[in-house]
Design a protein around this motif. Structure first.
Motif, mmCIF file in Angstrom:
data_model
loop_
_atom_site.group_PDB
_atom_site.id
_atom_site.type_symbol
_atom_site.label_atom_id
_atom_site.label_comp_id
_atom_site.label_asym_id
_atom_site.label_seq_id
_atom_site.Cartn_x
_atom_site.Cartn_y
_atom_site.Cartn_z
ATOM 1 N N PRO A 206 0.837 -1.210 0.000
ATOM 2 C CA PRO A 206 0.000 0.000 0.000
ATOM 3 C C PRO A 206 0.865 1.251 0.000
ATOM 4 O O PRO A 206 1.993 1.243 0.502
ATOM 5 C CB PRO A 206 -0.805 -0.121 1.300
ATOM 6 C CG PRO A 206 -0.791 -1.582 1.621
ATOM 7 C CD PRO A 206 0.518 -2.106 1.116
ATOM 8 N N THR A 207 0.333 2.312 -0.577
ATOM 9 C CA THR A 207 1.107 3.554 -0.687
ATOM 10 C C THR A 207 1.431 4.150 0.671
ATOM 11 O O THR A 207 2.341 4.961 0.792
ATOM 12 C CB THR A 207 0.323 4.578 -1.515
ATOM 13 O OG1 THR A 207 -0.985 4.755 -0.926
ATOM 14 C CG2 THR A 207 0.168 4.109 -2.947
ATOM 15 N N THR A 208 0.703 3.752 1.703
ATOM 16 C CA THR A 208 0.964 4.272 3.052
ATOM 17 C C THR A 208 2.186 3.621 3.694
ATOM 18 O O THR A 208 2.687 4.098 4.703
ATOM 19 C CB THR A 208 -0.260 4.056 3.952
ATOM 20 O OG1 THR A 208 -0.638 2.671 3.908
ATOM 21 C CG2 THR A 208 -1.429 4.903 3.474
ATOM 22 N N ASN A 209 2.664 2.497 3.109
ATOM 23 C CA ASN A 209 3.828 1.795 3.661
ATOM 24 C C ASN A 209 5.116 2.460 3.169
ATOM 25 O O ASN A 209 5.621 2.153 2.094
ATOM 26 C CB ASN A 209 3.809 0.319 3.239
ATOM 27 C CG ASN A 209 2.784 -0.474 4.016
ATOM 28 O OD1 ASN A 209 2.151 0.060 4.914
ATOM 29 N ND2 ASN A 209 2.613 -1.723 3.666
ATOM 30 N N THR A 210 5.638 3.377 3.954
ATOM 31 C CA THR A 210 6.865 4.072 3.568
ATOM 32 C C THR A 210 8.089 3.535 4.289
ATOM 33 O O THR A 210 9.212 3.877 3.952
ATOM 34 C CB THR A 210 6.728 5.581 3.872
ATOM 35 O OG1 THR A 210 6.410 5.742 5.265
ATOM 36 C CG2 THR A 210 5.616 6.207 3.029
ATOM 37 N N ASN A 211 7.873 2.687 5.277
ATOM 38 C CA ASN A 211 8.977 2.126 6.043
ATOM 39 C C ASN A 211 9.516 0.876 5.345
ATOM 40 O O ASN A 211 8.756 0.023 4.903
ATOM 41 C CB ASN A 211 8.487 1.798 7.453
ATOM 42 C CG ASN A 211 9.584 1.247 8.331
ATOM 43 O OD1 ASN A 211 9.877 0.058 8.275
ATOM 44 N ND2 ASN A 211 10.187 2.103 9.132
ATOM 45 N N ALA A 212 10.860 0.774 5.264
ATOM 46 C CA ALA A 212 11.480 -0.351 4.551
ATOM 47 C C ALA A 212 11.124 -1.683 5.193
ATOM 48 O O ALA A 212 10.836 -2.669 4.503
ATOM 49 C CB ALA A 212 12.989 -0.167 4.496
ATOM 50 N N LEU A 213 11.136 -1.747 6.520
ATOM 51 C CA LEU A 213 10.822 -2.989 7.218
ATOM 52 C C LEU A 213 9.382 -3.410 6.957
ATOM 53 O O LEU A 213 9.107 -4.606 6.752
ATOM 54 C CB LEU A 213 11.059 -2.817 8.722
ATOM 55 C CG LEU A 213 10.772 -4.042 9.598
ATOM 56 C CD1 LEU A 213 11.653 -5.221 9.165
ATOM 57 C CD2 LEU A 213 10.997 -3.718 11.063
ATOM 58 N N ARG A 215 7.625 -2.711 4.284
ATOM 59 C CA ARG A 215 7.553 -3.194 2.898
ATOM 60 C C ARG A 215 8.120 -4.608 2.785
ATOM 61 O O ARG A 215 7.563 -5.461 2.080
ATOM 62 C CB ARG A 215 8.310 -2.246 1.969
ATOM 63 C CG ARG A 215 7.654 -0.893 1.790
ATOM 64 C CD ARG A 215 8.214 -0.180 0.557
ATOM 65 N NE ARG A 215 9.662 0.016 0.668
ATOM 66 C CZ ARG A 215 10.223 1.078 1.213
ATOM 67 N NH1 ARG A 215 9.467 2.033 1.720
ATOM 68 N NH2 ARG A 215 11.541 1.197 1.261
ATOM 69 N N HIS A 216 9.208 -4.883 3.490
ATOM 70 C CA HIS A 216 9.797 -6.220 3.443
ATOM 71 C C HIS A 216 8.847 -7.254 4.049
ATOM 72 O O HIS A 216 8.688 -8.362 3.509
ATOM 73 C CB HIS A 216 11.137 -6.232 4.187
ATOM 74 C CG HIS A 216 12.202 -5.465 3.487
ATOM 75 N ND1 HIS A 216 13.355 -5.044 4.109
ATOM 76 C CD2 HIS A 216 12.283 -5.024 2.200
ATOM 77 C CE1 HIS A 216 14.112 -4.388 3.247
ATOM 78 N NE2 HIS A 216 13.484 -4.354 2.087
ATOM 79 N N ASN A 217 8.224 -6.909 5.140
ATOM 80 C CA ASN A 217 7.252 -7.828 5.756
ATOM 81 C C ASN A 217 6.073 -8.085 4.820
ATOM 82 O O ASN A 217 5.553 -9.207 4.750
ATOM 83 C CB ASN A 217 6.756 -7.253 7.078
ATOM 84 C CG ASN A 217 7.814 -7.318 8.168
ATOM 85 O OD1 ASN A 217 8.721 -8.153 8.113
ATOM 86 N ND2 ASN A 217 7.708 -6.452 9.162
ATOM 87 N N HIS A 218 5.649 -7.031 4.135
ATOM 88 C CA HIS A 218 4.556 -7.195 3.171
ATOM 89 C C HIS A 218 4.944 -8.187 2.080
ATOM 90 O O HIS A 218 4.144 -9.069 1.706
ATOM 91 C CB HIS A 218 4.205 -5.840 2.548
ATOM 92 C CG HIS A 218 3.184 -5.932 1.450
ATOM 93 N ND1 HIS A 218 1.824 -5.873 1.687
ATOM 94 C CD2 HIS A 218 3.316 -6.108 0.106
ATOM 95 C CE1 HIS A 218 1.172 -5.993 0.554
ATOM 96 N NE2 HIS A 218 2.062 -6.140 -0.435
#
Length: 234
Positions: A206-213, A215-218
């Motif tokens: 999602p565009t709200t996910n700006t944190n690298a961790l 995004r990796h979990n996603h």
């Protein structure tokens, strides 16, 4: 009720290779020949025509199973349409995304009018099962006319600058269109979109996910779900 596993019977290549090739094709702007080359570098000799057949056979199956496990979409709908030329004839791809960029639905039509906009809204209402809190479109008057015909009592914002979410959602498809040297037929385009959007919805955070961790979990969760959908986790 559990979903029956995907059948890979009468295929001499392992299921892991088939699922990986299909994932590469629908996830990245790669041609069948490039995927053939990538697999050959890994010591796997598969023709581009075989990869094409895998994509046709298994792509829609994967997409159907992905949609059964889809996350709950948002309550703000961004609607937009983009021009696509197929065989010399102009078509319009009507697309709806939510506030996180999740693709809700898309339909290829030959018209850019009230009837086409009404068809998109009708499909959305039927598939989502609920009405949105807000609809955001560009200044095309067909959206307002379709909304009035359907008697939708939801807030409608019509402004060019507010609809960047939907307009940006067309960019990945434009890249694929260039790689594929345009679509050959309307039915082939719609079939490709069905799989392409389902895979994109799964893997793009999602565009709200700006944190690298985050995004990796996603992505880790997405790969786990992909293995279930393709019956690799069985």
């Amino acid at each position: 009720m559990s979903i029956p596993p995907v059948s890979y019977k009468r295929h001499r290549f392992p299921r892991e290779l088939i699922a990986h090739a299909v994932w590469l094709y629908f996830r990245f702007p790669l041609s069948f020949r490039l995927i053939e080359e990538m697999l050959l570098e890994r010591g796997m000799m598969v023709s581009y025509e075989t990869i094409r057949r895998w994509s046709l056979k298994f792509g829609v199956t994967y997409a159907r199973r992905l949609k059964r496990k889809a996350a709950k979409p948002g309550d703000v709908w961004h609607l937009d349409e983009v021009r696509i030329v197929i065989g010399g004839q102009v078509h319009w791809l009507w697309r709806a995304v939510d506030q996180d960029g999740y693709i809700l639905d898309e339909i290829l039509q030959t018209r850019r009018n009230t009837k086409a906009a009404q068809r998109l809204l009708t499909r959305l209402l039927r598939k989502q099962g609920v009405r949105p809190r807000r609809i955001i479109t560009d200044k095309l008057k067909s959206y307002g006319a379709a909304k009035r015909k359907l008697r939708l009592s939801v807030r409608h914002l019509s402004h060019k600058g507010l609809n960047n979410r939907a307009e940006n959602s067309h960019l990945p498809l434009r890249k694929r269109e260039r790689v594929m040297q345009k679509f050959r037929s309307p039915s082939g385009c719609q079939r490709f979109l069905t799989v392409f959007s389902a895979v994109r919805n799964l893997f793009v955070p999602p565009t709200t996910n700006t944190n690298a961790l985050t995004r990796h979990n996603h992505l880790i969760q997405a790969f786990a779900q992909w293995n279930v959908v393709t019956s690799l986790a069985a």
